[in-house]
Design a protein around this motif. Sequence first.
Motif, PDB file in Angstrom:
ATOM      1  N   GLY A 266     -14.656   6.642  -4.762  1.00  0.00           N
ATOM      2  CA  GLY A 266     -14.309   8.014  -4.411  1.00  0.00           C
ATOM      3  C   GLY A 266     -13.052   8.500  -5.102  1.00  0.00           C
ATOM      4  N   GLY A 267     -12.003   7.669  -5.128  1.00  0.00           N
ATOM      5  CA  GLY A 267     -10.745   8.072  -5.739  1.00  0.00           C
ATOM      6  C   GLY A 267     -10.866   8.260  -7.243  1.00  0.00           C
ATOM      7  N   PHE A 268     -11.575   7.354  -7.915  1.00  0.00           N
ATOM      8  CA  PHE A 268     -11.708   7.458  -9.366  1.00  0.00           C
ATOM      9  C   PHE A 268     -12.523   8.693  -9.741  1.00  0.00           C
ATOM     10  N   TRP A 269     -13.637   8.916  -9.036  1.00  0.00           N
ATOM     11  CA  TRP A 269     -14.471  10.084  -9.328  1.00  0.00           C
ATOM     12  C   TRP A 269     -13.694  11.367  -9.074  1.00  0.00           C
ATOM     13  N   TYR A 270     -12.966  11.433  -7.974  1.00  0.00           N
ATOM     14  CA  TYR A 270     -12.201  12.638  -7.639  1.00  0.00           C
ATOM     15  C   TYR A 270     -11.123  12.904  -8.677  1.00  0.00           C
ATOM     16  N   PHE A 271     -10.448  11.864  -9.145  1.00  0.00           N
ATOM     17  CA  PHE A 271      -9.410  12.024 -10.159  1.00  0.00           C
ATOM     18  C   PHE A 271     -10.008  12.443 -11.496  1.00  0.00           C
ATOM     19  N   TRP A 272     -11.083  11.800 -11.899  1.00  0.00           N
ATOM     20  CA  TRP A 272     -11.715  12.076 -13.192  1.00  0.00           C
ATOM     21  C   TRP A 272     -12.210  13.509 -13.275  1.00  0.00           C
ATOM     22  N   ARG A 273     -12.659  14.085 -12.180  1.00  0.00           N
ATOM     23  CA  ARG A 273     -13.204  15.437 -12.177  1.00  0.00           C
ATOM     24  C   ARG A 273     -12.167  16.472 -12.616  1.00  0.00           C
ATOM     25  N   ALA A 274     -10.898  16.186 -12.452  1.00  0.00           N
ATOM     26  CA  ALA A 274      -9.844  17.142 -12.841  1.00  0.00           C
ATOM     27  C   ALA A 274      -9.107  16.702 -14.099  1.00  0.00           C
ATOM     28  N   GLU A 275      -9.687  15.798 -14.872  1.00  0.00           N
ATOM     29  CA  GLU A 275      -9.010  15.217 -16.026  1.00  0.00           C
ATOM     30  C   GLU A 275      -8.445  16.266 -16.977  1.00  0.00           C
TER      31      GLU A 275
ATOM     32  N   PHE B 250      -4.389  10.633 -23.818  1.00  0.00           N
ATOM     33  CA  PHE B 250      -4.822   9.356 -23.258  1.00  0.00           C
ATOM     34  C   PHE B 250      -5.452   9.634 -21.898  1.00  0.00           C
ATOM     35  N   PRO B 251      -6.262   8.724 -21.374  1.00  0.00           N
ATOM     36  CA  PRO B 251      -6.839   8.936 -20.040  1.00  0.00           C
ATOM     37  C   PRO B 251      -5.743   9.011 -18.998  1.00  0.00           C
ATOM     38  N   ARG B 252      -5.705  10.084 -18.245  1.00  0.00           N
ATOM     39  CA  ARG B 252      -4.621  10.284 -17.293  1.00  0.00           C
ATOM     40  C   ARG B 252      -4.644   9.255 -16.163  1.00  0.00           C
ATOM     41  N   ALA B 253      -5.784   8.643 -15.918  1.00  0.00           N
ATOM     42  CA  ALA B 253      -5.875   7.601 -14.887  1.00  0.00           C
ATOM     43  C   ALA B 253      -5.016   6.393 -15.235  1.00  0.00           C
ATOM     44  N   ALA B 254      -4.592   6.296 -16.501  1.00  0.00           N
ATOM     45  CA  ALA B 254      -3.721   5.187 -16.895  1.00  0.00           C
ATOM     46  C   ALA B 254      -2.399   5.214 -16.142  1.00  0.00           C
TER      47      ALA B 254
ATOM     48  N   THR C 234       0.824  -1.207   0.000  1.00  0.00           N
ATOM     49  CA  THR C 234       0.000   0.000   0.000  1.00  0.00           C
ATOM     50  C   THR C 234       0.857   1.254   0.000  1.00  0.00           C
ATOM     51  N   GLN C 235       1.906   1.252   0.791  1.00  0.00           N
ATOM     52  CA  GLN C 235       2.784   2.420   0.883  1.00  0.00           C
ATOM     53  C   GLN C 235       3.406   2.759  -0.469  1.00  0.00           C
ATOM     54  N   ARG C 236       3.952   1.759  -1.158  1.00  0.00           N
ATOM     55  CA  ARG C 236       4.596   2.012  -2.445  1.00  0.00           C
ATOM     56  C   ARG C 236       3.582   2.431  -3.507  1.00  0.00           C
ATOM     57  N   SER C 237       2.382   1.880  -3.461  1.00  0.00           N
ATOM     58  CA  SER C 237       1.356   2.246  -4.435  1.00  0.00           C
ATOM     59  C   SER C 237       0.967   3.710  -4.287  1.00  0.00           C
ATOM     60  N   ILE C 238       0.799   4.158  -3.055  1.00  0.00           N
ATOM     61  CA  ILE C 238       0.420   5.550  -2.813  1.00  0.00           C
ATOM     62  C   ILE C 238       1.567   6.489  -3.156  1.00  0.00           C
ATOM     63  N   THR C 239       2.792   6.117  -2.805  1.00  0.00           N
ATOM     64  CA  THR C 239       3.948   6.947  -3.136  1.00  0.00           C
ATOM     65  C   THR C 239       4.100   7.086  -4.648  1.00  0.00           C
ATOM     66  N   GLY C 240       3.926   5.986  -5.368  1.00  0.00           N
ATOM     67  CA  GLY C 240       4.000   6.045  -6.826  1.00  0.00           C
ATOM     68  C   GLY C 240       2.890   6.880  -7.417  1.00  0.00           C
ATOM     69  N   GLY C 241       1.680   6.740  -6.870  1.00  0.00           N
ATOM     70  CA  GLY C 241       0.555   7.532  -7.362  1.00  0.00           C
ATOM     71  C   GLY C 241       0.774   9.014  -7.192  1.00  0.00           C
ATOM     72  N   ALA C 242       1.402   9.417  -6.104  1.00  0.00           N
ATOM     73  CA  ALA C 242       1.632  10.841  -5.845  1.00  0.00           C
ATOM     74  C   ALA C 242       2.522  11.468  -6.912  1.00  0.00           C
ATOM     75  N   LYS C 243       3.408  10.674  -7.518  1.00  0.00           N
ATOM     76  CA  LYS C 243       4.337  11.191  -8.527  1.00  0.00           C
ATOM     77  C   LYS C 243       3.913  10.841  -9.952  1.00  0.00           C
ATOM     78  N   SER C 244       2.829  10.107 -10.098  1.00  0.00           N
ATOM     79  CA  SER C 244       2.469   9.589 -11.416  1.00  0.00           C
ATOM     80  C   SER C 244       2.118  10.688 -12.413  1.00  0.00           C
ATOM     81  N   ILE C 245       1.534  11.787 -11.958  1.00  0.00           N
ATOM     82  CA  ILE C 245       1.188  12.884 -12.854  1.00  0.00           C
ATOM     83  C   ILE C 245       2.335  13.881 -12.949  1.00  0.00           C
ATOM     84  N   SER C 246       2.803  14.375 -11.805  1.00  0.00           N
ATOM     85  CA  SER C 246       3.857  15.389 -11.806  1.00  0.00           C
ATOM     86  C   SER C 246       5.161  14.867 -12.401  1.00  0.00           C
ATOM     87  N   GLY C 247       5.395  13.578 -12.345  1.00  0.00           N
ATOM     88  CA  GLY C 247       6.625  13.003 -12.888  1.00  0.00           C
ATOM     89  C   GLY C 247       6.543  12.616 -14.345  1.00  0.00           C
ATOM     90  N   ASN C 248       5.380  12.809 -14.977  1.00  0.00           N
ATOM     91  CA  ASN C 248       5.206  12.419 -16.386  1.00  0.00           C
ATOM     92  C   ASN C 248       4.564  13.533 -17.195  1.00  0.00           C
TER      93      ASN C 248
END
Length: 319
Positions: A304-313, A147-151, A124-138
């Motif tokens: 909740g997470g998917f809806w919150y992310f999609w709202r700022a697509e 492409f859908p940013r949720a990818a 869980t820790q690594r998944s959340i840490t990776g998610g935090a950088k998934s947008i800003s790091g790419n």
Amino acid sequence: MSQPESAVADSRAGDRAGGSSPNGKDSLSALAERHGLRRAIARPSLPVYLRQLWDRRHFVLTYATSRNVSRYSQAALGQLWQVLTPLLNAAVYYLMFGLILGQKDDLTNYTAFLITGVFVYSYTQRSITGGAKSISGNLSLIRALHFPRAALPLAYVIQEFQQLAISMGVLFGIVLLTHEPLTWAWLLIPFALILQTIFNLGASLLIARIGSFARDMNQLLPFILRTWLYTSGVFFSIHARMADQPAWARFLLEFNPPSVFIDLMRHLLMKSYSDDLVQKGFPHSSLPQLWLYAGFWAAVALIGGFWYFWRAEERYGRG
């Protein structure tokens, strides 16, 4: 009159009629709408977005696998660090919490108890840490391709799941070496991991949006995750240490998402763990209750997470 000249004339007529703002944005929007134009980065509807994400599933899997292969490519031991890192952490925790602080006295098989907690929480820790950088790091990838940013958060979670698959093989071996029996409950372990993966994905999407706009989150996140580590029963038995505390305090720690997934995995892997709870009279959650908690957190986090992310697509990668 040609079509562009007609469109300009329509726009000017609208401006004279007082239907536009001083900067002309309203008139341009109305003009684009009349001529069937739409924004190139407009957020699609949720069903369309899900379909686009599914269409790019091969890209997500390939991206996750390539990152996994290259992650330790510069290290001499390579992919072995996927297993060595949590094992070394567990050795340090065993020395500090098991021996020096005496937590191992509460349990028959503290070694398997600790390593199970470390492996499950690390996922869980690594998944959340990776998610935090998934947008800003790419950002370069986001600005170059549509492409859908949720990818991206999804790919990071899949990457961690691939690493977990290797780690779980090591964990099974350690549990068996500590004289835990192989039981029918082990057949339920994949379902527990699926629920945890769903929770990790939802949490990763949530933190990905926050991290993309609040860059300081990457500095703050390690402290949040470390606090979460200390309150999730990784090193100690919540049932034993909270037995004399108020029921509401014990419930908060037991209902904590990592605590739920860790406790569920320990019940499935370790017969001695369940026996300890019964023999020592510790108040504990039943296995059906743990499954209920795990399902609840997986559903809440994903929706909740998917809806919150999609709202700022349409805002990702801008500015």
